[in-house]
Scaffold this motif. Structure first.
Motif, PDB file in Angstrom:
ATOM      1  N   ALA A  54       0.834  -1.214   0.000  1.00 34.23           N
ATOM      2  CA  ALA A  54       0.000   0.000   0.000  1.00 34.23           C
ATOM      3  C   ALA A  54       0.865   1.259   0.000  1.00 34.23           C
ATOM      4  CB  ALA A  54      -0.966  -0.012   1.179  1.00 34.23           C
ATOM      5  N   THR A  80       0.871  -3.663  10.250  1.00 35.25           N
ATOM      6  CA  THR A  80       0.974  -4.416   9.004  1.00 35.25           C
ATOM      7  C   THR A  80       2.385  -4.991   8.923  1.00 35.25           C
ATOM      8  OG1 THR A  80      -0.665  -3.000   7.961  1.00 35.25           O
ATOM      9  CG2 THR A  80       0.737  -4.296   6.504  1.00 35.25           C
ATOM     10  N   THR A 146      -5.797  -3.601   7.239  1.00 31.19           N
ATOM     11  CA  THR A 146      -7.014  -3.590   6.423  1.00 31.19           C
ATOM     12  C   THR A 146      -7.054  -4.832   5.538  1.00 31.19           C
ATOM     13  OG1 THR A 146      -6.036  -2.441   4.536  1.00 31.19           O
ATOM     14  CG2 THR A 146      -6.945  -1.052   6.308  1.00 31.19           C
ATOM     15  N   ASP A 147      -8.241  -5.175   5.074  1.00 26.51           N
ATOM     16  CA  ASP A 147      -8.389  -6.312   4.164  1.00 26.51           C
ATOM     17  C   ASP A 147      -7.633  -6.091   2.858  1.00 26.51           C
ATOM     18  OD1 ASP A 147      -9.920  -7.710   5.962  1.00 26.51           O
ATOM     19  OD2 ASP A 147     -11.834  -7.253   4.992  1.00 26.51           O
ATOM     20  N   SER A 148      -7.675  -4.872   2.320  1.00 25.36           N
ATOM     21  CA  SER A 148      -6.998  -4.615   1.042  1.00 25.36           C
ATOM     22  C   SER A 148      -5.484  -4.771   1.183  1.00 25.36           C
ATOM     23  CB  SER A 148      -7.357  -3.231   0.494  1.00 25.36           C
ATOM     24  OG  SER A 148      -6.938  -2.212   1.370  1.00 25.36           O
ATOM     25  N   MET A 149      -4.920  -4.334   2.295  1.00 24.04           N
ATOM     26  CA  MET A 149      -3.481  -4.514   2.517  1.00 24.04           C
ATOM     27  C   MET A 149      -3.154  -5.994   2.668  1.00 24.04           C
ATOM     28  SD  MET A 149      -2.735  -1.347   5.088  1.00 24.04           S
ATOM     29  CE  MET A 149      -0.960  -1.315   5.036  1.00 24.04           C
ATOM     30  N   LEU A 151      -4.768  -8.574   1.356  1.00 30.38           N
ATOM     31  CA  LEU A 151      -4.834  -9.223   0.040  1.00 30.38           C
ATOM     32  C   LEU A 151      -3.645  -8.850  -0.838  1.00 30.38           C
ATOM     33  CD1 LEU A 151      -8.671  -9.024  -0.583  1.00 30.38           C
ATOM     34  CD2 LEU A 151      -7.316 -11.039   0.031  1.00 30.38           C
ATOM     35  N   GLU A 152      -3.164  -7.618  -0.737  1.00 33.59           N
ATOM     36  CA  GLU A 152      -1.960  -7.222  -1.478  1.00 33.59           C
ATOM     37  C   GLU A 152      -0.747  -8.019  -1.004  1.00 33.59           C
ATOM     38  OE1 GLU A 152       0.937  -3.362  -2.287  1.00 33.59           O
ATOM     39  OE2 GLU A 152      -1.086  -3.004  -1.493  1.00 33.59           O
ATOM     40  N   GLU A 155      -0.963 -11.497  -2.416  1.00 36.58           N
ATOM     41  CA  GLU A 155      -0.624 -11.472  -3.842  1.00 36.58           C
ATOM     42  C   GLU A 155       0.881 -11.421  -4.073  1.00 36.58           C
ATOM     43  OE1 GLU A 155      -2.255  -8.335  -6.230  1.00 36.58           O
ATOM     44  OE2 GLU A 155      -4.295  -9.006  -5.830  1.00 36.58           O
TER      45      GLU A 155
END
Length: 163
Positions: A54, A80, A146-149, A151-152, A155
């Motif tokens: 992020a 994180t 966060t969920d987006s972090m 998932l990144e 990945e």
């Protein structure tokens, strides 16, 4: 007799469906594939972790583990991080897992335990998401605010993927 057979059939169906339902409830709806080879013995700490998450650059720190083990944590801002520990001593891995389990106590939904002799730890909700697992003599923990972090991170890592 019919009611008894219906009750037994219902119990069997529930027993079959319960693990899937529990995984959806406790894992945030995702299942992860962690069946990947461990890092190469020659891999450096810089090669193990993504450079950014992020937009936040990694800060790699060596963990204090025993002389026969190696461990690193890459931090990407507040709450994180990715932790990787390699040890032939199960007690070292158990200690790392215990630290992660302690951090999951602040989450809305969580589960942890040893399954077939290997750790698996999941937590999600407020304040983010954690997934940790053991594969042979390796322990990995992915924690995000966060969920987006999260998932990144999944990945970008070569040791985990969404199924």
């Amino acid at each position: 007799m019919k009611k008894l057979l219906l009750w037994i059939a219902g119990a069997i169906l529930l027993a079959i469906a319960a693990p899937t339902v529990a995984n959806l409830i406790f894992a945030g709806g995702e299942d992860y594939n962690t069946d990947f080879p461990p890092p190469a013995a020659s891999a450096t700490a810089g090669e193990l972790f993504p450079e950014t998450i992020a937009g936040a650059p990694r800060r790699i720190e060596r963990l204090s583990v025993d002389n026969n083990s190696a461990g690193y944590i890459a931090r990407y801002g507040a709450r994180t991080s990715i932790t990787i520990v390699h040890s032939t001593d199960q007690a070292v891995i158990d200690a790392q897992a215990a630290q992660v389990v302690e951090r999951t106590k602040m989450f809305d939904s969580r589960r942890s335990g040893k399954f077939n002799g290997a750790w698996e730890i999941k937590a999600y909700g407020q304040p983010g998401r954690i997934y940790a697992w053991q594969r042979q003599g390796w322990f990995y923990s992915v924690e995000a605010a966060t969920d987006s972090m999260f998932l990144e991170m999944v990945e970008k890592l070569s040791f985990i993927a969404v199924r």
